[in-house]
Design a protein around this motif. Sequence first.
Motif, PDB file in Angstrom:
ATOM      1  N   LYS A 141      19.834  17.438  21.451  1.00 30.98           N
ATOM      2  CA  LYS A 141      21.147  16.854  21.145  1.00 30.98           C
ATOM      3  C   LYS A 141      21.121  15.939  19.925  1.00 30.98           C
ATOM      4  CE  LYS A 141      23.700  12.965  23.153  1.00 30.98           C
ATOM      5  NZ  LYS A 141      25.048  13.179  22.671  1.00 30.98           N
ATOM      6  N   GLU A 142      20.139  15.039  19.893  1.00 33.57           N
ATOM      7  CA  GLU A 142      20.146  14.000  18.856  1.00 33.57           C
ATOM      8  C   GLU A 142      19.934  14.580  17.457  1.00 33.57           C
ATOM      9  OE1 GLU A 142      16.905  11.650  20.468  1.00 33.57           O
ATOM     10  OE2 GLU A 142      15.626  12.158  18.770  1.00 33.57           O
ATOM     11  N   HIS A 143      19.285  15.760  17.388  1.00 31.32           N
ATOM     12  CA  HIS A 143      19.037  16.370  16.076  1.00 31.32           C
ATOM     13  C   HIS A 143      20.119  17.372  15.677  1.00 31.32           C
ATOM     14  CE1 HIS A 143      14.912  15.061  17.352  1.00 31.32           C
ATOM     15  NE2 HIS A 143      15.043  14.477  16.182  1.00 31.32           N
ATOM     16  N   VAL A 144      20.402  18.310  16.578  1.00 30.06           N
ATOM     17  CA  VAL A 144      21.331  19.401  16.228  1.00 30.06           C
ATOM     18  C   VAL A 144      22.732  18.863  15.923  1.00 30.06           C
ATOM     19  CG1 VAL A 144      22.181  20.044  18.545  1.00 30.06           C
ATOM     20  CG2 VAL A 144      21.867  21.803  16.794  1.00 30.06           C
ATOM     21  N   ALA A 145      23.060  17.725  16.530  1.00 22.31           N
ATOM     22  CA  ALA A 145      24.403  17.156  16.343  1.00 22.31           C
ATOM     23  C   ALA A 145      24.739  16.932  14.874  1.00 22.31           C
ATOM     24  CB  ALA A 145      24.509  15.835  17.103  1.00 22.31           C
ATOM     25  N   PHE A 146      23.736  16.606  14.065  1.00 28.30           N
ATOM     26  CA  PHE A 146      23.999  16.282  12.658  1.00 28.30           C
ATOM     27  C   PHE A 146      24.411  17.503  11.832  1.00 28.30           C
ATOM     28  CE2 PHE A 146      22.069  12.290  13.746  1.00 28.30           C
ATOM     29  CZ  PHE A 146      22.753  11.394  12.940  1.00 28.30           C
ATOM     30  N   ALA A 205      28.720  20.883   8.499  1.00 25.31           N
ATOM     31  CA  ALA A 205      29.440  22.168   8.485  1.00 25.31           C
ATOM     32  C   ALA A 205      30.955  21.947   8.526  1.00 25.31           C
ATOM     33  CB  ALA A 205      28.984  23.028   9.663  1.00 25.31           C
ATOM     34  N   ALA A 206      31.410  20.985   9.315  1.00 28.68           N
ATOM     35  CA  ALA A 206      32.859  20.712   9.417  1.00 28.68           C
ATOM     36  C   ALA A 206      33.418  20.196   8.091  1.00 28.68           C
ATOM     37  CB  ALA A 206      33.124  19.704  10.533  1.00 28.68           C
ATOM     38  N   THR A 207      32.614  19.411   7.378  1.00 29.24           N
ATOM     39  CA  THR A 207      33.054  18.894   6.077  1.00 29.24           C
ATOM     40  C   THR A 207      33.188  20.027   5.060  1.00 29.24           C
ATOM     41  OG1 THR A 207      31.970  16.801   6.564  1.00 29.24           O
ATOM     42  CG2 THR A 207      32.512  17.204   4.256  1.00 29.24           C
ATOM     43  N   VAL A 208      32.235  20.954   5.104  1.00 34.91           N
ATOM     44  CA  VAL A 208      32.295  22.120   4.211  1.00 34.91           C
ATOM     45  C   VAL A 208      33.590  22.894   4.473  1.00 34.91           C
ATOM     46  CG1 VAL A 208      31.239  24.374   3.736  1.00 34.91           C
ATOM     47  CG2 VAL A 208      29.798  22.333   3.923  1.00 34.91           C
ATOM     48  N   VAL A 209      33.905  23.110   5.736  1.00 33.14           N
ATOM     49  CA  VAL A 209      35.122  23.855   6.111  1.00 33.14           C
ATOM     50  C   VAL A 209      36.373  23.131   5.593  1.00 33.14           C
ATOM     51  CG1 VAL A 209      36.543  24.512   8.101  1.00 33.14           C
ATOM     52  CG2 VAL A 209      34.080  24.983   8.110  1.00 33.14           C
ATOM     53  N   ALA A 210      36.426  21.823   5.825  1.00 33.61           N
ATOM     54  CA  ALA A 210      37.600  21.055   5.372  1.00 33.61           C
ATOM     55  C   ALA A 210      37.730  21.138   3.854  1.00 33.61           C
ATOM     56  CB  ALA A 210      37.472  19.599   5.826  1.00 33.61           C
ATOM     57  N   PHE A 211      36.594  21.071   3.167  1.00 37.08           N
ATOM     58  CA  PHE A 211      36.641  21.126   1.704  1.00 37.08           C
ATOM     59  C   PHE A 211      37.151  22.482   1.206  1.00 37.08           C
ATOM     60  CE2 PHE A 211      34.738  22.469  -2.292  1.00 37.08           C
ATOM     61  CZ  PHE A 211      35.279  21.524  -3.153  1.00 37.08           C
ATOM     62  N   VAL A 212      36.655  23.554   1.804  1.00 43.24           N
ATOM     63  CA  VAL A 212      37.052  24.893   1.346  1.00 43.24           C
ATOM     64  C   VAL A 212      38.560  25.089   1.519  1.00 43.24           C
ATOM     65  CG1 VAL A 212      36.771  27.381   1.694  1.00 43.24           C
ATOM     66  CG2 VAL A 212      34.770  25.887   1.798  1.00 43.24           C
ATOM     67  N   PHE A 228      32.524  27.030  10.699  1.00 46.70           N
ATOM     68  CA  PHE A 228      33.223  26.176  11.663  1.00 46.70           C
ATOM     69  C   PHE A 228      32.693  26.435  13.079  1.00 46.70           C
ATOM     70  CE2 PHE A 228      37.541  24.456  13.158  1.00 46.70           C
ATOM     71  CZ  PHE A 228      37.137  23.157  12.924  1.00 46.70           C
ATOM     72  N   THR A 229      32.362  27.685  13.369  1.00 44.60           N
ATOM     73  CA  THR A 229      31.806  28.014  14.685  1.00 44.60           C
ATOM     74  C   THR A 229      30.424  27.382  14.860  1.00 44.60           C
ATOM     75  OG1 THR A 229      33.069  30.071  14.660  1.00 44.60           O
ATOM     76  CG2 THR A 229      31.268  29.944  16.240  1.00 44.60           C
ATOM     77  N   VAL A 230      29.644  27.352  13.785  1.00 41.37           N
ATOM     78  CA  VAL A 230      28.339  26.670  13.836  1.00 41.37           C
ATOM     79  C   VAL A 230      28.556  25.182  14.137  1.00 41.37           C
ATOM     80  CG1 VAL A 230      26.364  25.915  12.445  1.00 41.37           C
ATOM     81  CG2 VAL A 230      27.125  28.285  12.321  1.00 41.37           C
ATOM     82  N   ALA A 231      29.538  24.586  13.455  1.00 40.57           N
ATOM     83  CA  ALA A 231      29.841  23.162  13.692  1.00 40.57           C
ATOM     84  C   ALA A 231      30.213  22.933  15.154  1.00 40.57           C
ATOM     85  CB  ALA A 231      30.990  22.710  12.782  1.00 40.57           C
ATOM     86  N   PHE A 232      30.988  23.853  15.706  1.00 43.92           N
ATOM     87  CA  PHE A 232      31.402  23.732  17.107  1.00 43.92           C
ATOM     88  C   PHE A 232      30.208  23.901  18.045  1.00 43.92           C
ATOM     89  CE2 PHE A 232      32.910  25.779  21.065  1.00 43.92           C
ATOM     90  CZ  PHE A 232      33.716  24.767  21.543  1.00 43.92           C
ATOM     91  N   PHE A 233      29.348  24.877  17.744  1.00 42.05           N
ATOM     92  CA  PHE A 233      28.168  25.104  18.587  1.00 42.05           C
ATOM     93  C   PHE A 233      27.305  23.832  18.634  1.00 42.05           C
ATOM     94  CE2 PHE A 233      23.603  26.144  18.645  1.00 42.05           C
ATOM     95  CZ  PHE A 233      23.509  26.647  19.939  1.00 42.05           C
ATOM     96  N   ALA A 234      27.024  23.259  17.456  1.00 42.34           N
ATOM     97  CA  ALA A 234      26.169  22.067  17.396  1.00 42.34           C
ATOM     98  C   ALA A 234      26.823  20.904  18.156  1.00 42.34           C
ATOM     99  CB  ALA A 234      25.928  21.680  15.937  1.00 42.34           C
ATOM    100  N   ALA A 235      28.114  20.730  17.977  1.00 35.02           N
ATOM    101  CA  ALA A 235      28.810  19.643  18.677  1.00 35.02           C
ATOM    102  C   ALA A 235      28.872  19.903  20.187  1.00 35.02           C
ATOM    103  CB  ALA A 235      30.226  19.485  18.115  1.00 35.02           C
TER     104      ALA A 235
END
Lengths: 112, 175
Positions: B112-117, B122-129, B151-158
């Motif tokens: 959890k503590e690592h993958v969360a980052f 990834a979410a920032t990249v999506v928002a930027f695009v 975005f799905t990767v961001a969701f998986f990690a979160a």
Amino acid sequence: MATIETNKPNGPVAAALLAGGIGSAVLGLVTFAVEASEVVKTSMNWYKPVGPLMGKSSLGIIAFFLSWVILTYVWQGKETNFNRIATIAIVLVAVGLIFTFPPVWGILLGGE
Amino acid sequence: MSTNDLWTTTHGMVFGFIFLLGFAGALVGVYMMKAEWLTTEGANANVSRLRIFLWLLAAAVWAAVFTGTYIVYPWYRAAPPEGLTDLANFPRYLLLANESTAFWHKFGMEWKEHVAFISPMAATVVAFVVQYYGAALAKKPEIRRWVMIFFTVAFFAASVAGMFGAFITKAAPIR
């Protein structure tokens, strides 16, 4: 009547995706390096209450933003091979996901 | 509710949940950005909302990882004084003290503590695009596809972080 501008170059977008991949990969590889080496682990302990997590996560975040700035500078106003760059980016993200998965540390380092 | 409870709740149930709950709506928003489904006015109106929504989600997930790392995590990993036998206020040590609960730290917390980052990046990249292309995204199916993958990767990690956060809090709450 509203219009849609569709001719923007894809360079800045490719830069963002690749930077996301680089940040994730650096996070994963540094996390693995900390598991593999006590010296690296100690060097990542930037703030005692958080321990090595601060060094690991900060390096990943720094790599993300720094590579984004550099790549944006390089690809500003340019058209890139977007699918190829996005594929590299998602492979780098996968590196990050794999090396932050604890069982991988055990498999590669021979621990539990 | 103690200060620790308040921050733990803010980290997971406010910032983390905003991202996890908002994900599906934003993903559908990106998926629906198809030129053949939208008028020009519709695409412009949709993307204006989507831009704000995606930046809010990215901000929420950054806030989740920073509050988690710098406020909640130090309480979790605090070492008990020498000789203390009641480890209730020292979750990491409480989990590791028992073979049946050590898994929650060695696997759950470590993952959890690592993958969360990966999630905020990834979410920032999506928002930027979406910010960059705006309504033009409706005419760029390839880029939209990569946005949805990121975005799905961001969701998986979160999701991993949120799920193990809930399990660990149940097994050894931060008091």
